[in-house]
Structure formats: C-alpha cells, structure tokens
Design a protein around this motif. Structure first.
Motif, PDB file in Angstrom:
ATOM      1  N   VAL A   1     -19.014   6.906   8.336  1.00  0.00           N
ATOM      2  CA  VAL A   1     -17.645   7.090   8.822  1.00  0.00           C
ATOM      3  C   VAL A   1     -16.694   7.327   7.659  1.00  0.00           C
ATOM      4  CG1 VAL A   1     -15.710   5.923   9.941  1.00  0.00           C
ATOM      5  CG2 VAL A   1     -17.984   5.832  10.978  1.00  0.00           C
ATOM      6  N   ASN A   2     -16.813   6.518   6.604  1.00  0.00           N
ATOM      7  CA  ASN A   2     -15.939   6.691   5.452  1.00  0.00           C
ATOM      8  C   ASN A   2     -16.157   8.050   4.792  1.00  0.00           C
ATOM      9  OD1 ASN A   2     -14.155   4.325   4.834  1.00  0.00           O
ATOM     10  ND2 ASN A   2     -16.106   3.223   5.013  1.00  0.00           N
ATOM     11  N   GLY A   3     -17.413   8.470   4.666  1.00  0.00           N
ATOM     12  CA  GLY A   3     -17.699   9.751   4.037  1.00  0.00           C
ATOM     13  C   GLY A   3     -17.147  10.920   4.835  1.00  0.00           C
ATOM     14  N   LEU A   4     -17.359  10.899   6.154  1.00  0.00           N
ATOM     15  CA  LEU A   4     -16.884  12.005   6.978  1.00  0.00           C
ATOM     16  C   LEU A   4     -15.356  12.036   7.060  1.00  0.00           C
ATOM     17  CD1 LEU A   4     -19.506  11.926   9.866  1.00  0.00           C
ATOM     18  CD2 LEU A   4     -19.283  13.650   8.088  1.00  0.00           C
ATOM     19  N   LEU A   5     -14.736  10.877   7.184  1.00  0.00           N
ATOM     20  CA  LEU A   5     -13.274  10.862   7.219  1.00  0.00           C
ATOM     21  C   LEU A   5     -12.668  11.256   5.877  1.00  0.00           C
ATOM     22  CD1 LEU A   5     -12.509   7.715   9.411  1.00  0.00           C
ATOM     23  CD2 LEU A   5     -12.426  10.119  10.067  1.00  0.00           C
TER      24      LEU A   5
ATOM     25  N   GLY B   1     -14.065  13.415   3.843  1.00  0.00           N
ATOM     26  CA  GLY B   1     -14.186  14.871   3.822  1.00  0.00           C
ATOM     27  C   GLY B   1     -13.148  15.540   4.692  1.00  0.00           C
ATOM     28  N   LEU B   2     -12.864  14.930   5.860  1.00  0.00           N
ATOM     29  CA  LEU B   2     -11.842  15.493   6.732  1.00  0.00           C
ATOM     30  C   LEU B   2     -10.464  15.428   6.088  1.00  0.00           C
ATOM     31  CD1 LEU B   2     -11.120  16.647   9.530  1.00  0.00           C
ATOM     32  CD2 LEU B   2     -10.880  14.284  10.344  1.00  0.00           C
ATOM     33  N   TRP B   3     -10.209  14.335   5.369  1.00  0.00           N
ATOM     34  CA  TRP B   3      -8.916  14.220   4.682  1.00  0.00           C
ATOM     35  C   TRP B   3      -8.771  15.300   3.617  1.00  0.00           C
ATOM     36  CZ3 TRP B   3      -4.373  11.916   5.271  1.00  0.00           C
ATOM     37  CH2 TRP B   3      -3.497  11.877   4.181  1.00  0.00           C
ATOM     38  N   ARG B   4      -9.813  15.533   2.871  1.00  0.00           N
ATOM     39  CA  ARG B   4      -9.764  16.578   1.843  1.00  0.00           C
ATOM     40  C   ARG B   4      -9.599  17.963   2.469  1.00  0.00           C
ATOM     41  NH1 ARG B   4      -7.996  14.942  -2.867  1.00  0.00           N
ATOM     42  NH2 ARG B   4      -9.221  13.230  -3.762  1.00  0.00           N
ATOM     43  N   LEU B   5     -10.212  18.126   3.639  1.00  0.00           N
ATOM     44  CA  LEU B   5     -10.122  19.425   4.293  1.00  0.00           C
ATOM     45  C   LEU B   5      -8.720  19.686   4.822  1.00  0.00           C
ATOM     46  CD1 LEU B   5     -11.686  21.948   5.309  1.00  0.00           C
ATOM     47  CD2 LEU B   5     -12.133  20.676   7.425  1.00  0.00           C
ATOM     48  N   THR B   6      -8.083  18.677   5.340  1.00  0.00           N
ATOM     49  CA  THR B   6      -6.746  18.855   5.915  1.00  0.00           C
ATOM     50  C   THR B   6      -5.636  18.694   4.886  1.00  0.00           C
ATOM     51  OG1 THR B   6      -6.731  16.504   6.543  1.00  0.00           O
ATOM     52  CG2 THR B   6      -7.506  18.108   8.192  1.00  0.00           C
ATOM     53  N   SER B   7      -5.892  18.035   3.769  1.00  0.00           N
ATOM     54  CA  SER B   7      -4.872  17.851   2.708  1.00  0.00           C
ATOM     55  C   SER B   7      -5.486  18.247   1.370  1.00  0.00           C
ATOM     56  CB  SER B   7      -4.394  16.398   2.672  1.00  0.00           C
ATOM     57  OG  SER B   7      -3.885  15.997   3.924  1.00  0.00           O
ATOM     58  N   PRO B   8      -5.707  19.553   1.183  1.00  0.00           N
ATOM     59  CA  PRO B   8      -6.418  19.987  -0.038  1.00  0.00           C
ATOM     60  C   PRO B   8      -5.621  19.770  -1.318  1.00  0.00           C
ATOM     61  CG  PRO B   8      -5.597  21.880   1.177  1.00  0.00           C
ATOM     62  CD  PRO B   8      -5.345  20.687   2.045  1.00  0.00           C
ATOM     63  N   PHE B   9      -4.313  19.668  -1.198  1.00  0.00           N
ATOM     64  CA  PHE B   9      -3.502  19.555  -2.416  1.00  0.00           C
ATOM     65  C   PHE B   9      -3.003  18.125  -2.640  1.00  0.00           C
ATOM     66  CE2 PHE B   9      -2.905  23.871  -0.671  1.00  0.00           C
ATOM     67  CZ  PHE B   9      -3.495  24.584  -1.694  1.00  0.00           C
TER      68      PHE B   9
ATOM     69  N   GLU C   1      -3.165  14.132  -3.651  1.00  0.00           N
ATOM     70  CA  GLU C   1      -3.808  13.385  -4.735  1.00  0.00           C
ATOM     71  C   GLU C   1      -4.319  12.057  -4.175  1.00  0.00           C
ATOM     72  OE1 GLU C   1      -1.185  12.837  -7.960  1.00  0.00           O
ATOM     73  OE2 GLU C   1      -0.942  14.996  -8.377  1.00  0.00           O
ATOM     74  N   GLY C   2      -5.609  11.881  -4.280  1.00  0.00           N
ATOM     75  CA  GLY C   2      -6.212  10.636  -3.822  1.00  0.00           C
ATOM     76  C   GLY C   2      -6.150  10.475  -2.309  1.00  0.00           C
ATOM     77  N   TYR C   3      -6.312   9.235  -1.884  1.00  0.00           N
ATOM     78  CA  TYR C   3      -6.337   8.905  -0.462  1.00  0.00           C
ATOM     79  C   TYR C   3      -5.201   7.931  -0.157  1.00  0.00           C
ATOM     80  CZ  TYR C   3     -10.979  10.948  -0.717  1.00  0.00           C
ATOM     81  OH  TYR C   3     -12.033  11.803  -0.925  1.00  0.00           O
ATOM     82  N   PRO C   4      -4.801   7.864   1.106  1.00  0.00           N
ATOM     83  CA  PRO C   4      -3.751   6.898   1.449  1.00  0.00           C
ATOM     84  C   PRO C   4      -4.184   5.472   1.112  1.00  0.00           C
ATOM     85  CG  PRO C   4      -4.121   8.447   3.234  1.00  0.00           C
ATOM     86  CD  PRO C   4      -5.219   8.679   2.245  1.00  0.00           C
ATOM     87  N   ALA C   5      -3.197   4.615   0.955  1.00  0.00           N
ATOM     88  CA  ALA C   5      -3.479   3.208   0.630  1.00  0.00           C
ATOM     89  C   ALA C   5      -4.348   2.583   1.721  1.00  0.00           C
ATOM     90  CB  ALA C   5      -2.175   2.438   0.477  1.00  0.00           C
ATOM     91  N   LEU C   6      -5.308   1.817   1.289  1.00  0.00           N
ATOM     92  CA  LEU C   6      -6.226   1.095   2.192  1.00  0.00           C
ATOM     93  C   LEU C   6      -6.960   2.034   3.146  1.00  0.00           C
ATOM     94  CD1 LEU C   6      -3.944  -1.958   3.120  1.00  0.00           C
ATOM     95  CD2 LEU C   6      -5.629  -1.797   1.292  1.00  0.00           C
ATOM     96  N   PHE C   7      -7.226   3.259   2.690  1.00  0.00           N
ATOM     97  CA  PHE C   7      -7.906   4.244   3.532  1.00  0.00           C
ATOM     98  C   PHE C   7      -9.311   3.773   3.892  1.00  0.00           C
ATOM     99  CE2 PHE C   7     -10.641   7.987   3.958  1.00  0.00           C
ATOM    100  CZ  PHE C   7      -9.977   8.702   4.942  1.00  0.00           C
ATOM    101  N   PHE C   8     -10.100   3.465   2.887  1.00  0.00           N
ATOM    102  CA  PHE C   8     -11.490   3.065   3.142  1.00  0.00           C
ATOM    103  C   PHE C   8     -11.560   1.676   3.769  1.00  0.00           C
ATOM    104  CE2 PHE C   8     -11.804   6.181  -0.308  1.00  0.00           C
ATOM    105  CZ  PHE C   8     -12.694   7.078   0.255  1.00  0.00           C
ATOM    106  N   GLU C   9     -10.634   0.800   3.353  1.00  0.00           N
ATOM    107  CA  GLU C   9     -10.635  -0.544   3.935  1.00  0.00           C
ATOM    108  C   GLU C   9     -10.339  -0.502   5.430  1.00  0.00           C
ATOM    109  OE1 GLU C   9      -9.183   0.410   1.276  1.00  0.00           O
ATOM    110  OE2 GLU C   9      -9.684  -0.916  -0.402  1.00  0.00           O
TER     111      GLU C   9
END
Length: 634
Positions: A32-36, A38-46, A48-56
């Motif tokens: 789930v973390n890996g696919l989400l 990847g989806l975040w990178r696909l929808t926000s290519p520019f 930087e990093g991930y939102p706070a507590l994304f993986f948590e």
C-alpha cells in the motif's frame, strides 16, 4: 492418551498461523505504501518529498482495517460462537423434531459424541442447501455448532450420515475448531482493505466521484484483494492438512470405512455434475470448515476427492450417485424436556403410570416414598431382604412364598416387600446396585449367606431361567470379596482395536455370551393377542438381533442354538472379562444399539434394558448413553 501432544501441536499451529498473518500484514502495508507513493509521484511530479506523516498514515489506516476488523470479528465470533456462524449461513436449530430424518440426524450425533468421547454440540440444518456437506464451528465445547445440509439429510443413508458426522467430530477432537475460527476472523480482517477501496470508488451523494479518491480506492481494492487472496491461500493450506486426519477419525469412530468413503464418492459425483457447492454468498468464508469444498489450485481447502478415497479404500473407487433415502421410523432422542415430563405428570388420575417420550416410567408419589424408605434401610437383614425382593419375579408366587419364609421374625418385612413392588421397573436394577455396593463391605460370611439365599430363592419354582441366572451371577459378582481383596483380572494384551481382530477363543466366548443374551432380548416386533410372544416369534427376533450384532462388530455368524449351558456361560463371562478396556464397551454398545434397532418403535423394554445393564456390570463395562438414558437419574 496423547492429549498433551495434541495440545502442543495446536499451539504450534496457532503460532505459525500468527507468524504468517504478520508477514502478510507487513507485505500488505509495504504494498500500500509503495503504490500510494508511486501514485503521489505520478500526480505531483514537481513536488518535493511526501506530505507529513504520509507513510505513517497509510500504515495506520491499513493496520486499523486489518487488525481492527480481525479484533471485532473475533469478538463477535466469541460472543456468538458456533451458533453465530450457523445462523450466519441460514441454519435452523434442531431440538425435538417430528421429522424422521431429522430425528435420525440427532440420534446419529448422540452416537458419534459417545464414540468420540466429545460433548454434544448444538445441531443445525441448512434447509436451502442441496449439496452433501456439513461443518462444525465454535471455540470450545460449550458453544460448538454442527451444521448439516438438507441434501445430506435427504440423500445419505444412516451409515453414510454416521460417516459424515464422525468426520466433523474428528475435527472437534483434533482441536481444529479454534484454529478455523481464528482463520475466519483473520481473512475477514484482510478483506476489509479491499472493501474500503471499493467504497472510495463509489459515487457520492451528488453522483460524482473524485478522480484522486477513485485512483486511491482502486489501488487499495487491488492490494486488499491480493491480501485477501493470500489469506484465503493460508486458510486453505492449513485446512488441507487436517482433512485426512478427520477422515481417519471417521473410520475410527464408526468402525467402518464404507460410511465416509461412500459420502466422498457421492460428493465426487455431485462435483462432476457441478452441484457440490453451497449457494449461500458467505459460504466461501467458511470453506475451510466444510466437509468438502470444490475449489482448485492454491485456494483448494480440501485434498482431491480421489486421493481421499484412495487413502480410505486402498484404491480409487468410482463416483456414485446420491439418490433420496426413504424416511424410516427413528426413535426420539434419548432425553426428555422438563415441559414434557411435567405434562405427563399431570395425567388424569386412574391412568397408567406416566411415561416420558422414550416410554420410560416417570416417578410417582408412591414410587418416591418407597424409594426413600428403602434408602433408609441400614440393618444387614433389612438390606438382604430388599436385595432378594428386587431379584424376584413379581409374578412368581413360589418365590414370594420362600421370601416370606426367609423374612419371618422381622416385623416390618411386609413393608419392605411392598416398597420394592411399588418401584417403577427402571428403578429396580439401580437400587439393586446401590444396595449391593453397600453390602460388599460386610463380612464375608454375611455376603456368602446372601448369595446362597439368592440361589435358593431363584430356584424356588424348580427351575432357573436365563433371567434368574443373570440376576444371581450379578449378585455373586457384586458381593464377591475377590473384587476387593484380590487383584482384578488383567486384560489380555495384543487383542487389537476391533472385535473382529480377536483370537478364535475370544470370538467364541463373545458369540456364546451374545447367544445367551438372545434368549432374553429383544422383544419381538409383533406380539399375539395373548400377550406373550410365541416361541417362533421370539426365535426370529433373537436371530435378527444376533445377525445385526455380527454385521455391526464384524464377528462371524452367531447362531441361537445351542445356547451355552451354565458352565459354558461362566467360561464365556470369564473370557469376555479379560478383553481390553476398549473392546468391552464396544461390545456392549453393539448389543444396545441392535436391541434398540430391533425393539418396537425403537424403545427397549424394561426386561431388555435390565438384562443388558446386568451383563454390562458382569463384564465391568460402562453403560453407553443409549442404555443409561433408559434409567432415571439419581
């Protein structure tokens, strides 16, 4: 007994199950973390990093659904136990049905509970299922439910139904039920991630769906489905290991491989006709609990039917069709409800002694008062006269005359005789056993005097009937000081686990003792208007009973003639007493079941039950429930 080893094996399997579940949960979280991500990178290519507590957050959501769903489903299952699962699949509980096939099922469950040494489960019928199937569910003995489909009830004969029910009791005895219930809860928890993803893909109140929510939902649905699939594969792998063991237990409990073997052959025929599945939508979740579930590949919860048949019979037998069976008369279950007893106690004055649903006499005020007075007897002379009165034939005038001669000088002797005659017939043998157990502690001279008095009493009319000899032998056996002061006979070892494996001399002794019993039971199905069964009728009933004993136990043909004489009877008793502790109860169980099968309406007469109880005491074998139910509880 390998109870501790079975317990340790069950604990080991549970630990393995939790280990695999933890690995699946970890894989699900990582996926789930890996696919989400990847989806975040696909929808926000520019970005930087991930939102706070994304993986948590992702991890917490997955854990919440899986562990929370597993926890709450386990709690619900624990609160409802097996009956909850039965009601979940549309089961209807059977208690005291009028239908002959349903009564047959309850009687078979009673028999298999006795054979397996397990407590009775609650029995449910799945009325909408035409396939041949059954399952048990529950956490412990107090909440176990056994469910049988309508197809099995209507298309299996009695022996096959015994094999089916015995297979389920094999799961109970092996401790498979708690493991199956945990697997059910774990798979349910894994399925919630898939369900949550599907809910995100649904349209809102305005009929629209957010593209981002739809993509997240699609990912969760895919990953959740894969997790659920892995859980089902684990459930199937655990289940496949237990089916061979349950099949073997069915053979052990029924002493026949034909019952469960023919069930599997009929299921195989239905499977080829695509008619072997349960129709309930939730049947897939309990697939591992079923007797059989036709699924292939890694999700197969059961081994191939051909392999199960080969292990039972040594070769692969072809499928066989399952046609409807005829509803034959079946005695009611060996128990009565308080409502039934109360209704019969309210019978009109002047009517015959009330009886419960099994034909057993219920206590009357006179009966209870007489029993209370007999239990207050304490003197050796009073107890001796009570025992002799219990042994007498109530209709034999010469025995009554000799009894009164022996009672001369005791003021209240007539009161003792009246109390004994007031007892209902099912109370006589238990009271005889109670009194002789007390008298067994008396000095040997007193006990010998009682045995001699009993011998003289029973031959007062100049002859000793088979009934008289059985009562006298029971008296001598129960008062014999050798039972207390000398070591008991040790059973002969190396006799095997089946009566058919006995050596020739032991088989001959069993046949002789059975032939002796055939002179007293069972009662013929039809009795002439005069009341007493004619000699040909009784001989035919005895031959039918002995033939049934031979088929049930695997013994060679037993003939009624010539029955053993006094010396032959003593030799047979001595030999049977030396059988192992496991074979003697099997023999008594066979006698009792065939007596029930050959008795009018499936209810033994008092004389038949007394003869079986006395001979069970002579060979020191416990009473099977079907016989003990004939007698009132203390």
């Amino acid at each position: 007994m390998l109870f501790r080893r079975h317990q340790e094996a069950a604990d080991h399997r549970s630990l393995q199950l939790y280990g695999w579940f933890a690995l699946m949960l970890l894989g699900l979280v990582l996926a789930v973390n890996g696919l989400l991500a990847g989806l975040w990178r696909l929808t926000s290519p520019f970005g930087e990093g991930y939102p706070a507590l994304f993986f948590e957050t992702n991890t917490a959501v997955v854990a919440l659904f899986v562990l929370g769903g597993c926890f709450f489903e386990t709690r619900r299952l624990r609160e409802g136990g097996g009956p909850r699962v039965a009601h979940w699949l549309g089961g209807r509980e059977l208690t005291e049905p009028e239908d002959a096939l349903q009564r047959r099922l309850l009687n078979v469950v009673d028999e298999m509970a006795l054979a397996s040494g397990q407590p009775l489960p609650r029995v449910y019928l799945l009325p909408r299922e035409d396939s041949l199937n059954a399952f048990v569910a529950g956490w412990d003995a107090g909440d176990t439910a056994l469910c049988v489909t309508r197809g099995a009830l209507e298309r299996l004969d009695r022996a096959e139904l015994q094999g089916l029910v015995a297979h389920e009791f094999g799961h109970i005895r092996a401790g498979d039920l708690p493991l199956s219930m945990r697997l059910l809860a774990l798979v349910w928890g894994l399925s919630l991630v898939h369900g949550f993803g599907r809910s995100l893909m649904d349209t809102g109140e305005d009929g629209r769906v957010s593209p981002m929510a739809w993509m997240v939902g699609a990912l969760l649905a895919i990953v959740g489905w894969l997790g659920w699939l892995a859980g089902r594969a684990l459930q199937a792998a655990v289940s496949r290991q237990r089916e061979f063991h349950a099949d073997a237990s069915a053979v052990q409990f029924t002493r026949s491989r034909d019952g469960i073997g023919q069930v599997l052959r009929k299921v195989w025929h239905d499977q080829q006709a695509h008619a072997a599945r349960l129709h309930h939508p939730a049947a897939g979740l309990v697939a591992s609990m079923l007797m059989h579930q036709p699924a292939g590949g890694c999700l197969a919860t059961h081994p191939r039917l051909s392999e199960r048949i080969r292990r039972l019979h040594g070769r692969i037998l072809p499928p066989m069709p399952a046609t409807a069976v005829r509803a034959e008369a079946e005695p009611r279950r060996m128990r009565a409800t308080a409502h039934t007893a109360g209704a019969m106690m309210a019978a009109a004055p002047g009517s015959p002694a009330p009886a419960d649903v099994h034909g057993l006499a219920l206590a009357t005020p006179d009966d209870r008062d007489a029993l209370d007075r007999l239990r207050r007897l304490s003197g050796p002379t009073e107890q001796r006269l009570a025992v002799l009165a219990l042994m007498m034939d109530p209709a034999n005038a010469r025995e009554h005359k000799l009894w009164r001669q022996q009672a001369e000088g005791l003021p209240h002797a007539e009161r003792i005789l009246q109390d004994v005659m007031a007892l209902q017939p099912p109370r006589r043998v238990p009271e005889f056993e109670r009194l002789t157990a007390q008298m067994a502690r008396d000095p040997i001279t007193q006990r010998r005097a009682v045995v001699e008095a009993g011998r003289d009493l029973l031959r007062a009319d100049g002859r000793v009937s088979p009934r008289d000899r059985l009562w006298w032998l029971s008296l001598r056996h129960r008062l014999n000081d050798a039972q207390r002061e000398a070591p008991m006979l040790r059973p002969v070892t190396g006799q095997g686990q089946d009566l058919s494996e006995l050596p020739p001399d032991a088989l001959q002794a069993v046949a002789a003792l059975s032939a002796y019993l055939a002179r007293m039971l069972p009662e013929p199905e039809t009795v002439p208007a005069g009341g007493e069964a004619s000699r040909p009728l009784r001989a035919a009933a005895a031959e039918a009973w002995l033939s049934g004993i031979g088929r049930r136990t695997g013994l060679p043909d037993i003939t009624v003639t010539p029955p053993p004489d006094a010396d032959g009877l003593m030799l047979a008793l001595t030999t049977v007493q030396e059988l192992s502790w496991m074979l003697r109860p099997l023999l008594v169980k066979g006698w009792v079941e065939e007596a029930v099968n050959h008795s009018p309406n499936g209810v033994m007469s008092d004389a038949t039950a007394d003869a079986l109880r006395l001979v069970a005491g002579l060979i020191d074998a416990p009473l099977p429930p079907m016989l003990s139910a004939h007698y009132p509880r203390a």
